[in-house]
Design a protein around this motif. Sequence first.
Motif, PDB file in Angstrom:
ATOM      1  N   TYR A  79       0.953  -1.153   0.084  1.00  0.00           N
ATOM      2  CA  TYR A  79       0.118  -0.119   0.013  1.00  0.00           C
ATOM      3  C   TYR A  79       0.598   1.361   0.068  1.00  0.00           C
ATOM      4  N   GLU A  80       1.822   1.367   0.854  1.00  0.00           N
ATOM      5  CA  GLU A  80       2.537   2.662   0.805  1.00  0.00           C
ATOM      6  C   GLU A  80       3.279   2.844  -0.386  1.00  0.00           C
ATOM      7  N   ASN A  81       3.571   2.115  -1.009  1.00  0.00           N
ATOM      8  CA  ASN A  81       4.393   2.221  -2.363  1.00  0.00           C
ATOM      9  C   ASN A  81       3.561   2.434  -3.505  1.00  0.00           C
ATOM     10  N   MET A  82       2.442   1.830  -3.347  1.00  0.00           N
ATOM     11  CA  MET A  82       1.541   1.801  -4.519  1.00  0.00           C
ATOM     12  C   MET A  82       0.291   2.832  -4.516  1.00  0.00           C
ATOM     13  N   ILE A  83      -0.010   3.399  -3.149  1.00  0.00           N
ATOM     14  CA  ILE A  83      -1.086   4.316  -3.251  1.00  0.00           C
ATOM     15  C   ILE A  83      -1.185   5.444  -4.087  1.00  0.00           C
ATOM     16  N   GLU A  84      -0.012   6.045  -4.295  1.00  0.00           N
ATOM     17  CA  GLU A  84       0.136   7.399  -4.913  1.00  0.00           C
ATOM     18  C   GLU A  84       0.062   7.263  -6.288  1.00  0.00           C
ATOM     19  N   LYS A  85       0.721   6.129  -6.879  1.00  0.00           N
ATOM     20  CA  LYS A  85       0.523   5.799  -8.336  1.00  0.00           C
ATOM     21  C   LYS A  85      -0.962   5.408  -8.558  1.00  0.00           C
ATOM     22  N   ARG A  86      -1.550   4.705  -7.772  1.00  0.00           N
ATOM     23  CA  ARG A  86      -2.826   4.121  -8.136  1.00  0.00           C
ATOM     24  C   ARG A  86      -3.806   5.346  -8.145  1.00  0.00           C
ATOM     25  N   VAL A  93     -10.875   6.135  -8.635  1.00  0.00           N
ATOM     26  CA  VAL A  93     -10.607   6.035  -7.174  1.00  0.00           C
ATOM     27  C   VAL A  93     -10.714   7.260  -6.397  1.00  0.00           C
ATOM     28  N   ALA A  94     -11.970   7.307  -5.578  1.00  0.00           N
ATOM     29  CA  ALA A  94     -12.371   8.734  -4.959  1.00  0.00           C
ATOM     30  C   ALA A  94     -11.903   8.582  -3.608  1.00  0.00           C
ATOM     31  N   CYS A  95     -11.776   7.591  -2.910  1.00  0.00           N
ATOM     32  CA  CYS A  95     -11.312   7.678  -1.551  1.00  0.00           C
ATOM     33  C   CYS A  95     -10.441   6.836  -1.346  1.00  0.00           C
ATOM     34  N   PHE A  96      -9.463   7.130  -0.302  1.00  0.00           N
ATOM     35  CA  PHE A  96      -8.416   6.062   0.431  1.00  0.00           C
ATOM     36  C   PHE A  96      -8.019   6.460   1.769  1.00  0.00           C
ATOM     37  N   CYS A 315      -9.764   9.552   3.556  1.00  0.00           N
ATOM     38  CA  CYS A 315      -9.323  10.931   2.591  1.00  0.00           C
ATOM     39  C   CYS A 315     -10.031  10.900   1.315  1.00  0.00           C
ATOM     40  N   VAL A 316     -10.335  12.022   0.490  1.00  0.00           N
ATOM     41  CA  VAL A 316     -10.737  12.191  -0.950  1.00  0.00           C
ATOM     42  C   VAL A 316      -9.393  12.415  -2.010  1.00  0.00           C
ATOM     43  N   SER A 317      -9.336  11.636  -2.658  1.00  0.00           N
ATOM     44  CA  SER A 317      -8.384  11.834  -3.761  1.00  0.00           C
ATOM     45  C   SER A 317      -8.509  13.274  -4.534  1.00  0.00           C
ATOM     46  N   SER A 318      -7.356  13.938  -4.760  1.00  0.00           N
ATOM     47  CA  SER A 318      -7.454  15.053  -5.393  1.00  0.00           C
ATOM     48  C   SER A 318      -7.329  14.804  -7.126  1.00  0.00           C
ATOM     49  N   TYR A 319      -7.234  13.457  -7.477  1.00  0.00           N
ATOM     50  CA  TYR A 319      -7.410  13.139  -8.945  1.00  0.00           C
ATOM     51  C   TYR A 319      -8.544  12.456  -9.090  1.00  0.00           C
ATOM     52  N   THR A 320      -9.453  12.440  -8.174  1.00  0.00           N
ATOM     53  CA  THR A 320     -10.607  11.927  -8.707  1.00  0.00           C
ATOM     54  C   THR A 320     -11.765  12.713  -9.586  1.00  0.00           C
ATOM     55  N   GLU A 321     -12.672  11.914 -10.381  1.00  0.00           N
ATOM     56  CA  GLU A 321     -13.540  12.598 -11.250  1.00  0.00           C
ATOM     57  C   GLU A 321     -14.878  12.544 -10.368  1.00  0.00           C
ATOM     58  N   HIS A 322     -14.627  12.124  -9.185  1.00  0.00           N
ATOM     59  CA  HIS A 322     -15.938  11.768  -8.432  1.00  0.00           C
ATOM     60  C   HIS A 322     -16.024  12.647  -7.108  1.00  0.00           C
TER      61      HIS A 322
END
Length: 416
Positions: A79-86, A93-96, A315-322
């Motif tokens: 998770y720690e290595n992959m979450i930013e890329k995802r 992906v709206a929340c994490f 949290c809410v992703s700053s990259y999401t379209e939702h």
Amino acid sequence: MKAFNFLFFIILFSFLITGCKKKQKTNEISFIPQCDTSRNEEFYIVSDMKNFESLEAVISKFHNYYPNVNIIYEYLGDYENMIEKRLKNDPSVACFTSKTPAGIDLTPFNFDTSAFGTIIESTKNEGRLQGIPIGIDLSGVMVNKTLLAKENIKIPETKDEFDIACYSLIDKGYIPPIQQNLIYGSRYMFTPYICSELLKIENRDTVFQTLTSGKKGCTEILRPLIEEFNRVFDLGFFPKNENSKISDEYDSAILNFFNGDVPFLPVSSDTISGMKQRESKSPYFLKNPFEYEFIFMPMGETGCIATMDSWRTMCVSSYTEHMEMAVEFLRFLGTTEMLDLLARIKGLPSATKIQTDPRFLFMNNAKGEYIYLWDRQIPSIIYSSIATRLGELFDGQINSVNELLEILVDDFKNVE
């Protein structure tokens, strides 16, 4: 007679209506939708939890308000290595979840935080509300209440009482009285005391600068603290011979506790969350169930010492379209009822102001010292490294207090 029957019918009808209204009111939650409830939408929530039934229970309740919104939970490995890329590569992906404040600032959305206790401060960063806490992370001790009652030993509340209880249990053949994986046990047991002692240091900012200077001998100020913990090890309260058999802080430690002859099990919120489900996996516990209870670490002079932080931050992703619907879901999740539901299913203390789960009612009026790790009065690398290195000392990976102090010099020197 007809007039009497008509009057009786009116009274009965009024009673039924009033009763329905009361019943309906108890089922309401403190949430008013702010989006179009007929919207069709689908997005993902990702986290590091392989199973997140408690979150899925909240999602199911959310569907009662937004039946056409499909929220999919997904476990993400490494998770720690992959979450930013995802997040960057997938706008669906709206929340994490995160261990620290992350994601968009919820403040501009007039986000209501009235349901939360002090723990809401853990998700703030320079005035920005970058998520909401969905449980409280704490460390302490799980106590076999049945065993202590049988041996007429008081549940300890202070350091002196804890010592007396351990001495008495050893005399009665409970060897060792404290059992847990050596690395994690030392972390859960000693972090509260470490933080408490560090906060007592005068001019501690200057002391922390010295500790992180990287200079030879800069950690010597910690020697009395380290030797105090080594005393617990030397006295046989938490020895290597038995605890080295416990392979991890979760399954192995919990099932060992359920054998019924372990008085004290140092735990974190994650360990607590897995205990109820593992009762059925213990043949001894199924045949001989006993009462157990979580307490804060009885290491203070006048009471317990409690360290607290956010278990996970949603949290809410700053990259999401939702984004709009993601914030709406967090508004729903941030109600007292849903925070309690998630925490109760997961087996965690709730992020709300008052604990309602019987397992954590004591937190509402527990006496002792509360240390909020999110206020960053102590650099986390300092208390976490001391606790981890103590575990390695107990485990034999580190041979002496002198060697431990030298290793801490390297651990601390890169702290900003």
